[in-house]
Design a protein around this motif. Sequence first.
Motif, mmCIF file in Angstrom:
data_model
loop_
_atom_site.group_PDB
_atom_site.id
_atom_site.type_symbol
_atom_site.label_atom_id
_atom_site.label_comp_id
_atom_site.label_asym_id
_atom_site.label_seq_id
_atom_site.Cartn_x
_atom_site.Cartn_y
_atom_site.Cartn_z
ATOM 1 N N PRO A 172 78.515 73.354 104.976
ATOM 2 C CA PRO A 172 77.623 74.328 104.327
ATOM 3 C C PRO A 172 76.165 73.924 104.514
ATOM 4 O O PRO A 172 75.822 72.738 104.414
ATOM 5 C CB PRO A 172 78.034 74.256 102.853
ATOM 6 N N PRO A 173 75.297 74.884 104.830
ATOM 7 C CA PRO A 173 73.882 74.553 105.075
ATOM 8 C C PRO A 173 73.164 74.139 103.791
ATOM 9 O O PRO A 173 73.590 74.476 102.681
ATOM 10 C CB PRO A 173 73.307 75.865 105.623
ATOM 11 N N ALA A 174 72.085 73.392 103.968
ATOM 12 C CA ALA A 174 71.269 72.975 102.828
ATOM 13 C C ALA A 174 70.662 74.195 102.141
ATOM 14 O O ALA A 174 70.474 75.253 102.754
ATOM 15 C CB ALA A 174 70.170 72.026 103.298
ATOM 16 N N VAL A 175 70.347 74.039 100.872
ATOM 17 C CA VAL A 175 69.839 75.132 100.047
ATOM 18 C C VAL A 175 68.360 74.895 99.741
ATOM 19 O O VAL A 175 67.953 73.776 99.383
ATOM 20 C CB VAL A 175 70.635 75.237 98.733
ATOM 21 N N ASP A 176 67.551 75.942 99.884
ATOM 22 C CA ASP A 176 66.132 75.860 99.528
ATOM 23 C C ASP A 176 65.995 75.910 98.004
ATOM 24 O O ASP A 176 66.467 76.861 97.364
ATOM 25 C CB ASP A 176 65.355 77.015 100.157
ATOM 26 N N VAL A 177 65.348 74.909 97.435
ATOM 27 C CA VAL A 177 65.262 74.791 95.983
ATOM 28 C C VAL A 177 63.842 74.442 95.570
ATOM 29 O O VAL A 177 63.169 73.647 96.234
ATOM 30 C CB VAL A 177 66.224 73.699 95.454
ATOM 31 N N ASP A 178 63.382 75.048 94.481
ATOM 32 C CA ASP A 178 62.156 74.628 93.801
ATOM 33 C C ASP A 178 62.565 73.933 92.511
ATOM 34 O O ASP A 178 63.241 74.527 91.665
ATOM 35 C CB ASP A 178 61.260 75.824 93.467
ATOM 36 N N ILE A 179 62.173 72.674 92.361
ATOM 37 C CA ILE A 179 62.429 71.930 91.131
ATOM 38 C C ILE A 179 61.118 71.876 90.365
ATOM 39 O O ILE A 179 60.116 71.351 90.868
ATOM 40 C CB ILE A 179 62.966 70.525 91.427
ATOM 41 N N ILE A 180 61.123 72.425 89.146
ATOM 42 C CA ILE A 180 59.879 72.654 88.394
ATOM 43 C C ILE A 180 59.930 71.908 87.065
ATOM 44 O O ILE A 180 60.899 72.044 86.299
ATOM 45 C CB ILE A 180 59.672 74.154 88.140
ATOM 46 N N LEU A 181 58.901 71.135 86.790
ATOM 47 C CA LEU A 181 58.723 70.478 85.491
ATOM 48 C C LEU A 181 57.740 71.313 84.682
ATOM 49 O O LEU A 181 56.604 71.508 85.090
ATOM 50 C CB LEU A 181 58.197 69.056 85.675
ATOM 51 N N ASP A 182 58.189 71.815 83.518
ATOM 52 C CA ASP A 182 57.378 72.743 82.730
ATOM 53 C C ASP A 182 57.235 72.230 81.296
ATOM 54 O O ASP A 182 58.212 72.216 80.543
ATOM 55 C CB ASP A 182 58.055 74.123 82.729
ATOM 56 N N PRO A 183 56.025 71.782 80.892
ATOM 57 C CA PRO A 183 55.824 71.339 79.510
ATOM 58 C C PRO A 183 55.889 72.527 78.542
ATOM 59 O O PRO A 183 55.596 73.666 78.917
ATOM 60 C CB PRO A 183 54.413 70.728 79.521
ATOM 61 N N PHE A 184 56.271 72.256 77.304
ATOM 62 C CA PHE A 184 56.300 73.291 76.284
ATOM 63 C C PHE A 184 54.955 73.354 75.559
ATOM 64 O O PHE A 184 54.300 72.334 75.364
ATOM 65 C CB PHE A 184 57.406 73.000 75.264
ATOM 66 N N LEU A 185 54.548 74.554 75.181
ATOM 67 C CA LEU A 185 53.363 74.753 74.348
ATOM 68 C C LEU A 185 53.773 74.648 72.891
ATOM 69 O O LEU A 185 54.616 75.420 72.412
ATOM 70 C CB LEU A 185 52.740 76.123 74.624
ATOM 71 N N LEU A 186 53.182 73.675 72.188
ATOM 72 C CA LEU A 186 53.493 73.454 70.773
ATOM 73 C C LEU A 186 54.993 73.267 70.547
ATOM 74 O O LEU A 186 55.522 73.558 69.472
ATOM 75 C CB LEU A 186 52.977 74.621 69.917
ATOM 76 N N ASN A 187 55.696 72.791 71.567
ATOM 77 C CA ASN A 187 57.148 72.581 71.513
ATOM 78 C C ASN A 187 57.908 73.855 71.165
ATOM 79 O O ASN A 187 59.016 73.811 70.610
ATOM 80 C CB ASN A 187 57.509 71.472 70.509
ATOM 81 N N ILE A 188 57.323 75.019 71.523
ATOM 82 C CA ILE A 188 57.945 76.302 71.190
ATOM 83 C C ILE A 188 58.456 77.013 72.438
ATOM 84 O O ILE A 188 59.602 77.445 72.501
ATOM 85 C CB ILE A 188 56.962 77.209 70.425
ATOM 86 N N LEU A 189 57.584 77.153 73.450
ATOM 87 C CA LEU A 189 57.984 77.859 74.660
ATOM 88 C C LEU A 189 57.341 77.200 75.872
ATOM 89 O O LEU A 189 56.294 76.549 75.743
ATOM 90 C CB LEU A 189 57.601 79.332 74.598
ATOM 91 N N PRO A 190 57.974 77.341 77.046
ATOM 92 C CA PRO A 190 57.413 76.719 78.251
ATOM 93 C C PRO A 190 56.005 77.208 78.553
ATOM 94 O O PRO A 190 55.674 78.365 78.323
ATOM 95 C CB PRO A 190 58.402 77.149 79.350
ATOM 96 N N GLN A 191 55.197 76.316 79.076
ATOM 97 C CA GLN A 191 53.804 76.637 79.368
ATOM 98 C C GLN A 191 53.679 77.781 80.360
ATOM 99 O O GLN A 191 52.757 78.595 80.277
ATOM 100 C CB GLN A 191 53.113 75.385 79.915
ATOM 101 N N SER A 192 54.613 77.879 81.302
ATOM 102 C CA SER A 192 54.553 78.947 82.292
ATOM 103 C C SER A 192 54.735 80.322 81.672
ATOM 104 O O SER A 192 54.360 81.333 82.270
ATOM 105 C CB SER A 192 55.613 78.728 83.378
ATOM 106 N N LEU A 193 55.331 80.380 80.480
ATOM 107 C CA LEU A 193 55.520 81.657 79.796
ATOM 108 C C LEU A 193 54.347 82.005 78.889
ATOM 109 O O LEU A 193 54.357 83.054 78.253
ATOM 110 C CB LEU A 193 56.807 81.634 78.959
ATOM 111 N N GLY A 194 53.331 81.125 78.826
ATOM 112 C CA GLY A 194 52.175 81.377 77.978
ATOM 113 C C GLY A 194 51.479 82.693 78.289
ATOM 114 O O GLY A 194 51.255 83.510 77.383
ATOM 115 N N PRO A 195 51.108 82.959 79.563
ATOM 116 C CA PRO A 195 50.463 84.247 79.873
ATOM 117 C C PRO A 195 51.326 85.445 79.515
ATOM 118 O O PRO A 195 50.821 86.466 79.039
ATOM 119 C CB PRO A 195 50.230 84.151 81.389
ATOM 120 N N THR A 196 52.650 85.335 79.732
ATOM 121 C CA THR A 196 53.544 86.443 79.392
ATOM 122 C C THR A 196 53.566 86.675 77.890
ATOM 123 O O THR A 196 53.520 87.823 77.424
ATOM 124 C CB THR A 196 54.967 86.153 79.897
#
Length: 230
Positions: A172-196
Amino acid sequence: MRFTLPAASLIALVAEVVANTEKVIFTAPSAITIPNIRPGLDDLSLDVLSPAGLRTLETNLAVQFPSDTAPRGVQSWYLLKGLEAGRRYEVRACWPATQPTEFWLDVHNLTHVFETPLLISSLADYSEQRQHPGLQAPRHAEPEATSQSVLLLQVHSAADYFTSNRTLMEHPPAVDVDIILDPFLLNILPQSLGPTALYITVLTAGSFFLSGAIYNWLYRIAEIPKPHTD
């Protein structure tokens, strides 16, 4: 080319649909003192994710079909360092839906890995695979001992499809993957979801006041007396 807002939103939704995501949420442990002895963590040749450094690693991972000896396929290891003790984080693995794969993500503290024979053996095997024979790493002055919050990320990847193509089933061929480290804002929600979250909050507040204004306008119209015709 310019897109209208509905078209841009549709494109964002399509991009979300064609990608799969697996994640693990954890709280960073207390900082530990990492001595300046060799071999050290840097000698493991692991890719490093850090809130202050590289937070998204674009890579491709080898996969294999589950077997009795490897029920979760292929293992890979990563170093999470420079974390803020007590803060929540999320690590996500995102890959195309056109490459059917199962992922398992686990985080381990250093002590647990070094005291568990199965984990330390897996880490040593992966580290050895990443070494470049014949190449000697340049020797620098030994750094001073540092104190920081560190974790090891273990990723399992297994092919998850069936095909009549024997070559694909055996290799089976290798898989393209993005591994993302995402800090939480105020330990409530991921920082990447802040704008949303901010967008939804503004939209909700605006809708509330707009609906109130429309209601008052319609109410005033309804109260205007209509002329009587004799």
